[in-house]
Design an enzyme around this catalytic site. Structure first.
Site, PDB file in Angstrom:
ATOM      1  CD  GLU A  70      65.674  24.333   5.000  1.00 34.64           C
ATOM      2  OE1 GLU A  70      65.169  25.059   6.273  1.00 34.64           O
ATOM      3  OE2 GLU A  70      66.702  24.044   4.997  1.00 34.64           O
TER       4      GLU A  70
ATOM      5  CD  GLU B 264      70.048  26.847   7.233  1.00 34.35           C
ATOM      6  OE1 GLU B 264      69.676  27.820   7.199  1.00 34.35           O
ATOM      7  OE2 GLU B 264      69.355  25.661   7.525  1.00 34.35           O
TER       8      GLU B 264
ATOM      9  CG  HIS C  49      67.151  26.913   3.044  1.00 35.47           C
ATOM     10  ND1 HIS C  49      68.347  26.633   2.903  1.00 35.47           N
ATOM     11  CD2 HIS C  49      66.585  27.399   4.120  1.00 35.47           C
ATOM     12  CE1 HIS C  49      68.672  27.169   4.253  1.00 35.47           C
ATOM     13  NE2 HIS C  49      67.993  27.665   4.942  1.00 35.47           N
TER      14      HIS C  49
ATOM     15  CD  GLU D 254      63.062  28.963   6.318  1.00 38.36           C
ATOM     16  OE1 GLU D 254      63.471  27.989   5.901  1.00 38.36           O
ATOM     17  OE2 GLU D 254      63.438  29.544   7.365  1.00 38.36           O
TER      18      GLU D 254
HETATM   19 ZN   LIG Z   1      67.566  28.282   6.775  1.00 37.17          ZN
END
Ligand SMILES: [Zn+2]
Length: 882
Positions: free
Chosen positions: A285, A341, A322, A319
């Site tokens: 990311e 995460e 993030h 992503e």
């Molecule tokens: Zn991730």
């Protein structure tokens, strides 16, 4: 001239002199906070195809306490110039070698305050690993990429490489004129340098942690995917592959817009590029410059599959989530990485579920929760929030507990306090810490503020202890309102003994049907036992689902007739609920809470279920009839059981899509046909797979792209040497990394041990990139006749294999090797594995914990076989078909 790995850092003056100045050794893991970066300006010369690069940089720092030795992170960098400009003076630094992670810059007198470090260095472009600055090739062209998380920015430039140091970056790249260059922010200008190179200047970034800085250089194609608000969106592909980015270019802007709406703030950086890396199977990311493995982002439209499209949507949503959660607000240290995460995983399911409701992504979330619970049941399981004291701890922190348990716990608390309230809390958190760093307590505080109650005490019971709660539910119906007696304990595999009893502050939400109406009730259970009154239950409820919407992070063990009544009503539930009900049965098979006979009866009940996620969990139960717990002579009966339940449906689905197949049918085909062929050894399906595979190998046609991997694998399982040779030749030729990966997996799937041995030997050659081919070690584990070959291969060839493996902290492939034991089920093999790895495992980053997991799995299998084997055998002995 040495152009090998740079052995640490070169001393310009006398190392001995520098150390004799009475300095402490290099910092362990964390740099001191007394020197903080304020701004970076880095200038790198990157030539794809070369194995080294050069760099210079001005790092503005704030020295908060006077000191004559400043530690800075650098790995395999040769720093050949280091001066400090401070208070009108220029001081030359002596470079003091530290360890493999840092160097000291030593000065004759203490320095303090705002200063600028000017450094010049050269470093290595790796062709073997995907850590730091690395090169990949596509169609003979060279491309350079970066991957800095967790601790590899220090391979590109000396830096203060910790997530909490967030500052602006000004990046300049010198690249060959024919190449393109990309970084986190848009190009601001271009010029030529004296060496005939193109100089690309990029706009200064918002404050970023070093692990989120990135660049890419090579002869890329650029696909314009329009704008979302003011933000330009592009897909950057290897040359000639732009046409394969169609799905990504259409889906990314739509998902990005949904994310902006959820967060209530626009995309936080100046542009969003999605960059394709050939070979790699990860995504990262980096702010404004997300990298993706090619098979996640690209597909020829005629070969595209539903699985890939789902993966593409979920990974890109992850992503992009993030960019707010991780990049805009960064967790201060790696112990909180679950918040990045787990959150991104939770968000990708949520946003893709909103984007494509017909995909039933909420049922996939239940499947992921159950996967996390399987891991979390082990005594060797990590807590979500573990102290990070070593590099091994950082490597372990990126596991499925962080991702999938993190997601499941967030989902439970969202469900408990309500989705709108939770979203308000998320927005409060982002607004309070934007462009800065934060911790789990700060996240909990924001959610608590929105909820109007402190959720932290309950939340922390899931963060700070490992393990899965199992809630035993008993219904009491008398004269008044019905009640549920709920008791909680840690769910453990048969034979495991927890060191001490555990409880959680557990939000238990139930649904029940009373008087023809479905009602819902939630309570926070703190003690080992509690009573829940079902207020509107005028009579005894027809059924009780003790994990409403299957959003809770716990298993349910239904007492009395509760399971029977729930199963009788189960057809009326949605995909998520059914997935959870069947999944609990599959899990409790191995804890001994559900008897094998009861579980096998449930298989028949759900065998025609339309939801692929339910089918997966149902097959998991059915496959116990052919697995390690069964006596060898009864496995044919197990195969019969699988065929009796599923063959008719699998054969009618067939290997190929039919016009008008809906989404669930296509995914169900994938699950059912493969399982009936593999575990039921259904002759009709096997013969068809062989014919299809041979035809495809001849002309690359005639196989449903959704089923290609499975067709090849089933054909291989029952195939001969001639087929292996054809697969091998095809894999060597194949340009598409996804198809090549399917071929490589098939090559290791043969039941013939000699063929598998030939396949594994390819790991010692350069024929395939080891990052792609190492998965060959896994396939033979699924068949008893080849199960011990991967371990035997390591015993014989580890010394030849090791130098071929990427070994960086964030990408230490050696750490995965203990998984060769995962399907073993006897003490002799377990002991052999333990002895084999004993003197090696400490040097694999994250290895010790992985080995502990694998050994515990073997112990669990041994205990299950002794406790459950006789009952399964007895069921199969009496089984006479249907
Ligand atoms: Zn991730």
């Amino acid at each position: 001239m040495t152009n090998r790995f740079f052995p640490g850092v070169v001393c310009l003056l006398s190392c001995a002199t520098a150390f004799s100045a009475g300095t402490a050794g290099p910092p362990q893991l964390r740099l001191p906070e007394t020197v903080r970066p304020v701004h970076y300006a880095v200038d790198l010369t990157i030539v794809p195809g070369k194995t080294t690069f050069t760099g210079t940089g001005d790092i503005e720092i704030d020295v908060r306490e006077p000191q004559s030795l400043i530690w800075i992170n650098a790995t395999e960098l040769n720093i050949h110039q280091a001066v400090l400009r401070t208070g009108g003076q220029t001081l030359t630094a002596t470079v003091v070698p530290g360890d493999s992670n840092s160097v000291g810059l030593s000065f004759n007198a203490p320095v303090r305050g705002r200063s600028v470090l000017h450094l010049a260095w050269d470093g290595r472009i790796s062709t073997k690993s995907s850590a730091g600055v690395f090169e990949l090739t596509s169609a003979g062209q060279h491309y350079v990429y970066t991957q800095f998380e967790p601790t590899d920015a220090r391979r590109a430039f000396p830096c203060f490489d910790q997530p909490s140091f967030k500052v602006p970056w000004l990046v300049t790249l010198h690249v060959p004129k024919e190449d393109k260059a990309f970084a986190n922010y848009p190009e601001s200008s271009q010029s030529d340098d004296a060496n005939g190179m193109k100089v690309v200047h990029f706009a200064e970034t918002a404050p970023l942690s070093s692990y989120l800085v990135a660049f890419a250089v090579g002869p890329f194609d650029v696909v314009d995917a329009g704008k979302v608000g003011k933000v330009p969106v592009r897909i950057i592909t290897p040359m000639g592959r732009g046409g394969e980015a169609k799905y990504a270019a259409e889906s990314i802007p739509e998902l990005l817009a949904l994310l902006e709406r959820y967060f209530g703030r626009p995309f936080p950086f100046a542009k969003l590029d999605s960059v394709v890396m050939p070979i790699s199977n990860f995504a990262m990311e980096n702010a404004g410059l997300i990298t993706y493995g090619q098979s996640m982002l690209l597909a020829k439209p005629e070969n595209d599959t539903l699985h890939r499209q789902r993966e593409c949507a979920l990974v890109t949503a992850h992503e992009m989530a993030h960019q707010w959660f991780g990049d805009l607000v960064t967790t201060s240290w790696w112990n909180d990485i679950w918040l990045n995460e787990g959150f991104a995983n939770w968000m990708d399911d949520k946003i893709v579920g909103e984007w494509k409701p017909e995909w039933n992504v909420d049922a996939d979330a239940v499947k992921e929760r159950m996967h996390a619970m399987d891991l979390d049941s082990q005594l060797s399981a990590r807590k979500i929030r573990e102290p990070i004291d070593s590099e091994s701890d950082i490597a372990n922190a990126f596991d499925d507990i962080t991702y999938d348990k993190g997601e499941a716990v967030l989902r439970m608390f969202e469900s408990w306090i309500g989705a709108d309230t939770f979203r308000k809390g998320v927005q409060l958190y982002l607004n309070a810490h934007a462009y800065s760093d934060a911790t789990t307590p700060q996240f909990e505080a924001a959610i608590s503020e929105a909820a109007g109650k402190n959720i932290a005490p309950a939340f922390d019971t899931f963060l700070d202890q490992a393990g899965v709660p199992v809630v035993s539910a008993a219904l009491n119906c008398g004269s008044g309102a019905a009640t549920l007696t709920l008791s909680q304990k840690r769910s453990l595999p048969i034979g495991s003994q927890a060191p001490s009893p555990q409880t959680w502050k557990l939000p238990v939400c139930v649904a029940y049907q009373s008087g023809g109406t479905v009602r819902h009730q939630c309570e926070l259970i703190s003690d080992s036992q509690a009573e829940m009154t079902l207020p509107d239950a005028s009579a005894c409820p027809a059924w009780v689902l003790a994990n409403d919407r299957e959003a809770g992070y716990y298993r349910v063990n239904y007492q009395g007739d509760l399971l029977k009544n729930l199963l009788a009503a189960s057809q009326g539930f949605g995909a998520a609920e059914q997935t959870g009900i069947v999944g609990d049965i599959a899990a409790e098979f191995t804890t001994g809470d559900v008897a094998p006979r009861t579980a096998f009866a449930a298989v028949s009940r759900f065998r025609d279920d339309p939801f692929p996620q339910v089918i997966t969990n149902n097959l998991k139960i059915a496959e116990y009839t052919v697995g390690s717990l069964v006596s060898d002579d009864l496995r044919p009966k197990g195969r019969e059981f699988i065929r009796d339940n599923f063959a008719a449906r699998a054969e009618s689905l067939g290997w190929s899509a039919k016009p008008g197949d809906d989404h669930d049918t296509r995914l169900s085909r994938h699950e059912l046909v493969t399982a009936v062929a593999t575990y039921g050894e259904d002759r009709k399906l096997i013969v068809e797979a062989e014919q299809l595979a041979n035809r495809w190998l001849a002309d690359r046609k005639g196989v449903d792209p959704d089923m290609l991997a499975e067709v090849l694998q089933v054909a291989a399982r029952f195939g001969d040497r001639a087929l292996f040779d054809r697969l091998h030749a095809a894999a060597r030729e194949e340009k598409d990394p996804r198809v090549r990966s399917d071929l490589i997996r098939a090559m290791a799937s043969f039941h013939d041990p000699q063929i598998v041995e030939s396949a594994l030997k390819l790991l010692l050659t350069s024929e395939f990139d080891i990052r792609q081919s190492l998965s060959m070690l896994r396939e033979p584990l699924h068949y008893p006749g080849t199960r011990d070959l991967p371990f035997r291969f390591l015993q014989e060839h580890l010394d030849q294999l090791m130098p071929r493996l990427p070994r960086e902290v964030g990408e230490d492939f050696a750490a995965a090797l203990p998984a060769v034991a995962d399907e073993f089920c006897d003490a002799r093999q377990r002991d052999a594995v333990k002895v084999f790895f004993a003197d090696k495992i400490d040097s694999y980053s994250g290895g010790p914990r992985n080995l502990a997991h694998s050994l515990e799995k073997v112990d669990a299998c041994i205990a299950e076989r002794s406790a459950l084997g006789p009952e399964i055998d007895e069921f199969l002995r009496g089984y006479g078909g249907q």
